[in-house]
Design a protein around this motif. Structure first.
Motif, mmCIF file in Angstrom:
data_model
loop_
_atom_site.group_PDB
_atom_site.id
_atom_site.type_symbol
_atom_site.label_atom_id
_atom_site.label_comp_id
_atom_site.label_asym_id
_atom_site.label_seq_id
_atom_site.Cartn_x
_atom_site.Cartn_y
_atom_site.Cartn_z
ATOM 1 N N ASP A 185 0.814 -1.213 0.000
ATOM 2 C CA ASP A 185 0.000 0.000 0.000
ATOM 3 C C ASP A 185 0.852 1.268 0.000
ATOM 4 N N GLN A 186 2.148 1.148 -0.315
ATOM 5 C CA GLN A 186 3.030 2.311 -0.357
ATOM 6 C C GLN A 186 3.898 2.272 -1.608
ATOM 7 N N TYR A 187 4.411 3.429 -1.985
ATOM 8 C CA TYR A 187 5.404 3.491 -3.062
ATOM 9 C C TYR A 187 6.744 3.007 -2.527
ATOM 10 N N PRO B 206 1.706 1.361 -5.198
ATOM 11 C CA PRO B 206 0.825 0.515 -4.374
ATOM 12 C C PRO B 206 0.035 -0.441 -5.262
#
Length: 218
Positions: free
Chosen positions: A149-151, A197
């Motif tokens: 859910d993150q870069y 993500p």
């Protein structure tokens, strides 16, 4: 037929050698086993998939003259066909770069066709694995995973790329392509990009493109 000749040079027609049991024609193609025309090898036997280049073809029992080299593989949309001039059982030929990307290296079997002294068209038996096109591959990713859910900044180490630098694109799963940067350090080629993500945790395929080269990895 090839039996009207004396391929061994022993003063007897090949048909007599067969009849006397001095020689055999195991595959029944009209050539004594010791005179079987064969595509022996190609050198170099491996080339980058997106780089055309000259290779040397080595043969046995192929008469001097023009022959047709055919390379076939399940990884090719159509066989690669090239003309080669054979002199003393050797010749050079320029093979094209692959026009379509593949998810893995393309290993091809090869045959040679030529016209014998009697005007017959002869096709050699297939020589398996005689030539390989190395398709660009991702061999390492750092980090090899990250929060879905993150870069995440990712560095890929690549093999078999012709290009050694430039700007291209990276696509993670079904996400939109984004910028990727190709560079070389100490003889090794790398690509740097940002993993976006994802919709859900789990492995994701990665597609890298730089010019007309692309690397597909799972």
């Amino acid at each position: 037929s090839g039996f009207a000749q004396d391929c061994i040079g022993n003063g007897r027609p090949d048909s007599c050698d067969l009849a006397l049991g001095c020689s055999q024609d195991s595959n029944g193609n009209g050539f004594l086993d010791e005179c079987e025309p064969t595509l022996v090898a190609m050198a170099p036997a491996v080339r980058p998939a997106f780089q055309a280049g000259v290779v040397t073809v080595s043969t046995t029992n192929i008469p001097d003259g023009m022959a047709t080299l055919t390379l076939s593989s399940a990884g090719l949309a159509a066989p690669v066909v090239a003309t080669v001039s054979i002199v003393n059982n050797s010749g050079t030929v320029t093979l094209p770069a692959l026009g379509a990307a593949s998810a893995s290296d393309v290993v091809a079997a090869g045959t040679l066709s030529f016209t014998d002294a009697l005007g017959n068209t002869v096709v050699t038996a297939a020589t398996p694995g005689v030539f390989t096109w190395d398709v660009p591959e991702i061999v390492e990713a750092t980090p090899s995973n990250g929060p879905f859910d993150q870069y995440t900044s990712v560095l890929f180490r690549l093999e078999d790329h012709v290009a050694t630098g430039g700007v291209g694109s990276a696509q993670f799963g079904s996400s939109s392509p984004q910028a990727a940067y190709l560079f070389t350090i100490g003889g090794a080629t790398y690509a740097n990009t940002i993993a976006p993500p994802q919709a859900a945790p789990g492995p994701v395929s990665v597609l890298l493109r730089f010019g007309n080269e692309q690397t597909l990895a799972q």
